[in-house]
Design a protein around this motif. Structure first.
Motif: not given
Length: 179
Positions: A31-35, A75-83, A145-152, A158-162
């Protein structure tokens, strides 16, 4: 150059990820950004069977199925992707917060994961404090397992990754008695 080209293919919609990202495309540009940082930076925990997992060390689990939950503290988040790094690593739970496994529909199309991978994604972009799925550990070995939640969820999300590593606990082997 190939990795950069693959990273641009990682896309999502309000009803879920439209690709089953491979390890080469996560975290990548999304979505146009890095983590924005790691899960810890964003205030996220990953729980398996209700226990907080390490985001940096190997997590030891028994073989078989486990619940896996991503939650944000305070807090809250909106989206999630796990691989997941195996065909059966990730599958849907009964709570309806995610869809996926080996395939799902999103953005008006069908998404399939390649051999040796599975994924979970959000079902909607409403605010949530957690989302849960099923983690299946093989009889032996380890999975990633790679986890990537989005806060917007807008252009420039805005998303985070581990990336978490799970290893099957070694069976206790009792040595045969000697004579």
């Amino acid at each position: 150059v190939i990795i950069l080209a693959l990273a641009s293919l990682a896309k999502g919609e309000a009803d879920g990820s439209t690709t089953c990202h491979s390890t080469l495309t996560i975290p990548g540009t999304f979505h146009g950004n890095n983590p924005a940082g790691t899960l810890a930076d964003g205030g996220f925990d990953v729980l398996v069977d209700g226990q907080v997992m390490s985001l940096t060390d190997v997590n030891i689990l028994s073989a078989g199925t486990h619940s896996i939950t991503v939650r944000q503290i305070g807090g809250t988040f909106m989206g999630l992707y796990m691989w997941g790094s195996t065909d059966s690593a990730l599958s849907v739970s009964n709570d309806g917060s995610v869809k996926g496994g080996k395939s799902w529909s999103a953005g008006g199309g069908n998404v399939s994961c390649g051999n040796g991978s599975s994924g979970l994604t959000h079902t909607g972009i409403e605010s949530k404090t957690q989302s849960a799925g099923i983690l299946t550990m093989p009889p032996s070995g380890s999975i990633e397992v790679q986890v990537q939640p989005m806060t917007s969820f807008t252009s420039g999300s805005t998303f985070y990754w581990s990336s978490l590593t799970f290893e099957v606990e070694a069976a206790n082997v009792t040595p045969a008695p000697t004579r």
